[in-house]
Design an enzyme around this catalytic site. Structure first.
Site, mmCIF file in Angstrom:
data_model
loop_
_atom_site.group_PDB
_atom_site.id
_atom_site.type_symbol
_atom_site.label_atom_id
_atom_site.label_comp_id
_atom_site.label_asym_id
_atom_site.label_seq_id
_atom_site.Cartn_x
_atom_site.Cartn_y
_atom_site.Cartn_z
ATOM 1 N N GLU A 115 52.332 50.102 49.559
ATOM 2 C CA GLU A 115 51.126 49.326 49.253
ATOM 3 C C GLU A 115 49.866 49.936 49.853
ATOM 4 O O GLU A 115 48.784 49.829 49.264
ATOM 5 C CB GLU A 115 51.292 47.881 49.743
ATOM 6 N N PHE B 10 60.181 32.419 53.354
ATOM 7 C CA PHE B 10 60.535 33.827 53.240
ATOM 8 C C PHE B 10 59.364 34.620 52.660
ATOM 9 O O PHE B 10 58.787 34.259 51.638
ATOM 10 C CB PHE B 10 61.767 33.975 52.344
ATOM 11 N N GLN B 11 59.016 35.694 53.319
ATOM 12 C CA GLN B 11 57.913 36.589 52.936
ATOM 13 C C GLN B 11 56.577 35.851 52.829
ATOM 14 O O GLN B 11 55.743 36.168 51.996
ATOM 15 C CB GLN B 11 58.231 37.328 51.626
ATOM 16 N N LYS C 110 52.732 31.544 43.874
ATOM 17 C CA LYS C 110 53.678 31.827 42.791
ATOM 18 C C LYS C 110 53.689 30.716 41.753
ATOM 19 O O LYS C 110 53.749 30.980 40.534
ATOM 20 C CB LYS C 110 55.080 32.027 43.370
ATOM 21 N N MET D 243 42.543 66.918 66.051
ATOM 22 C CA MET D 243 41.374 66.420 66.763
ATOM 23 C C MET D 243 41.756 65.872 68.129
ATOM 24 O O MET D 243 41.016 66.027 69.110
ATOM 25 C CB MET D 243 40.651 65.353 65.938
#
Length: 608
Positions: free
Chosen positions: A60, A122-123, A172, A490
């Site tokens: 993602e 969940f999630q 959802k 760096m």
């Protein structure tokens, strides 16, 4: 259904279909994302869309940076999509990056069903709460009827005023519910009224200061790029004949070849640009924010200068440096009005005299040009600056150059010649390792006819190189130059300068002593073409070979010496007057004659 929607006929659909139709109505042509449980209802109608191309990324974060690259290359709003919980939180880095660099993106995330919100389902993650400090605005949608309005608002907010990211989190059950779709939706955003037109009194006062100044400098920031004001700026520079500096985010706003362009200011800016700001008596600041990497120690920055500060975001004005003439407005309109005011003043006889100042700044530019030398004992190895310089010369100004963060980023900003806006994309404000490959992917999708180079470090590359699979499968033939110094470069440079060469956890083992991983083999495993260059005499031939391959991504492992450093440099937290052109070597200015000579200076004050 799409034709009905286009005809503005109310249509019975699901919330998910309403979302896709809204994206089509906003003329979205590409979405970068990954499906998952909560967002899955949206992916079903997306399969039927003939207008919106979905590109399945491998992470993602890659979706978010790809949306940024798409937006930065075109000025259009980039779109990314993810599911709830870990899918949404994986977008956070890209959203923060877009917020810092004023990149217009809309991030759409699925959320658990509205009845489960707050139950640690969940999630489930409160992505709206998580991203509140790093978005222009964000939404949680639990009513399918609200989806068209919210999408229209999100694109409006992301693309107007100071651009930035907007998050739309949709439950959802809202995606699954039945609703009526019609377009366009009506929306009203009380309190969101970006001021575009500058106040005439402030414009007149700015013109007066410009005419009176003896040592003015245009201090140009990324807002000029985002505001599509580069052409107007060049006209203004030509009219006034005032020297100009362009920040890291503004590279290309004025062509590097322009005689009045002094280069990039800041921690790794050119001596001419840094010194011109320090010694100026007027800063004409356009779309810049006086960030710490430009100002150095803020209290000592441009001590004799009055400040004209123009910005679309009123919160930026006088935030870090007090503005004598604050101008809130769209930078294109501000510059257009300033051109009119300065022209009128000149016709009335109020013409600034900058001849001596121009000669002085041109002298600094000639005396201290950007350059590099190989570290002692490494004269026969590949110089990273040379590699990047040759990529720019061979690929040319019409290409797009994308960098992550670190030494390779600074060298790409310094040694590629930028002649147009939107040719240089990088992670400026947040400094995100892993930005380059997915952002280059997004830029190539947006502008398939341009050559797109990701100039990446061996550390940055390993954070998001999985998106090479996305590029291969979706026929996105970017070119990646890995500046492989086998180090977190760096960080190693700072350890060399400030930590007595104690190299704690910066050796990546990618070219010195081992090849973990072997980037050429990795490229082959992904279905890309992998090349390696280890000799200076092979640099041009390797770049030209990469340029000839345009049907698949090309990955070039440029094995460079690891002790190359980025110069000039202003050590963190000190005055810009302490700029070094090499280790322990700083330009020492004669107070009476302002002539530059190289003198040793212990800029890091460690006695060494």
């Amino acid at each position: 259904m799409a034709e009905q929607a286009k005809a503005k006929v109310p249509t019975q659909v699901t919330g998910a279909q309403s979302l896709v139709l809204s994206l089509e109505a906003m003329e979205v042509d590409t979405v970068f994302g990954i499906p998952g449980g909560a967002i899955l209802p949206a992916y079903d109608p997306l399969l039927d869309s003939v207008k919106v191309r979905h590109i399945l990324v491998r992470h993602e974060q890659g979706a978010g940076h790809a949306a940024e690259g798409y937006a930065s290359a075109t000025g259009k709003v980039g779109v990314c999509m993810a599911t709830s919980g870990p899918g949404a939180t994986n977008l956070v880095t890209a959203i923060a990056d877009a917020y810092m660099d004023s990149v217009p993106i809309v991030a759409i995330t699925g959320q658990v069903a509205s009845a489960a919100i707050g139950t640690d389902a969940f999630q489930e993650a409160d992505i709206r709460g998580i991203t509140m400090p790093i978005t222009k605005h964000n939404y949680l949608v639990t009513d399918a009827d609200q989806i068209p309005r919210v999408i229209a608002e999100a694109f409006h907010i992301a693309s107007t005023g100071r651009p930035g990211p907007v998050l739309v989190d949709i439950s959802k059950d809202a995606l699954q519910a039945k609703t009526t779709f019609s377009w366009p939706p009506k929306f009203d955003l009380p309190g969101y009224r970006p001021v575009a037109r500058p106040h005439n009194k402030q414009i007149r006062e700015a013109a007066r200061l410009i005419a009176q100044a003896k040592k003015p400098v245009f201090y140009v920031g990324g807002g000029v790029i985002r505001g599509n004001a580069s052409d107007a700026l060049r006209e203004f520079v030509e009219l006034t004949q005032i020297p100009v500096v362009t920040t890291l985010m503004a590279r290309g706003a004025v062509p590097d070849s322009h005689p009045l362009h002094l280069g990039m200011p800041g921690m790794h800016g050119s001596v001419a640009a840094v010194t011109a700001l320090q010694k100026s008596d007027l800063l004409i600041t356009l779309g810049a924010r006086f960030d710490d990497r430009v100002t150095g120690q803020l209290a000592t920055f441009a001590p004799e200068a009055k400040v004209i500060h123009a910005d679309i975001d009123p919160a930026e004005i006088s935030k870090n440096r007090n503005a004598d003439v604050p101008i809130v407005g769209d930078v294109l309109e501000v510059i257009s009005e300033l051109i009119k005011a300065v022209t009128a003043d000149r016709e009335a006889g109020a013409v600034g005299d900058y001849d001596a100042w121009r000669e002085q700044t041109a002298g600094w530019k000639a005396t201290f040009p950007l350059g590099y030398t190989s570290p002692e004992g490494e004269e026969d190895s590949v110089s990273p600056q040379y590699v990047i310089e040759r990529i720019g010369a061979i690929s040319g100004p019409e290409s797009v150059y994308v960098a992550g963060v670190g030494q390779h980023q600074m060298w790409a900003a310094q040694f590629v010649q930028y002649e147009r806006p939107n040719a240089w994309l990088n992670s400026g404000g947040l400094g995100t390792m892993g930005y380059a490959v997915p952002a280059a992917m997004g830029a190539k999708v947006a502008q398939p006819d341009r050559v797109v180079w990701a100039i990446d470090g061996d550390g940055c590359f390993q954070m998001t190189n999985q998106e090479l699979a996305t590029c291969v499968i979706n026929n996105i033939p970017i070119k990646v130059a890995i500046i492989n110094n086998s180090s977190l470069g760096m960080v190693r440079q700072w350890q060399s300068l400030f930590y007595d060469k104690r190299y704690s956890n910066t050796d990546l083992h990618t070219s010195v002593g081992s090849r973990i991983p072997d980037f050429v083999k990795l490229a082959d495993a992904y279905g890309c073409v992998g090349l390696r260059c280890e000799r200076p005499e092979d640099v041009d031939a390797t770049i030209k070979k990469a340029m000839e391959i345009n049907d698949v991504p090309v990955i070039v492992d440029f094995v460079v010496h690891r002790d190359a450093m980025v110069w000039p440099m202003v050590p963190a937290g000190v005055s810009n007057d302490a700029i070094q052109v090499a280790k322990d070597t700083a330009p020492q200015w004669d107070r009476e004659e302002d002539e530059a000579t190289e003198q040793p200076e212990d800029a890091d004050k460690d006695g060494k």
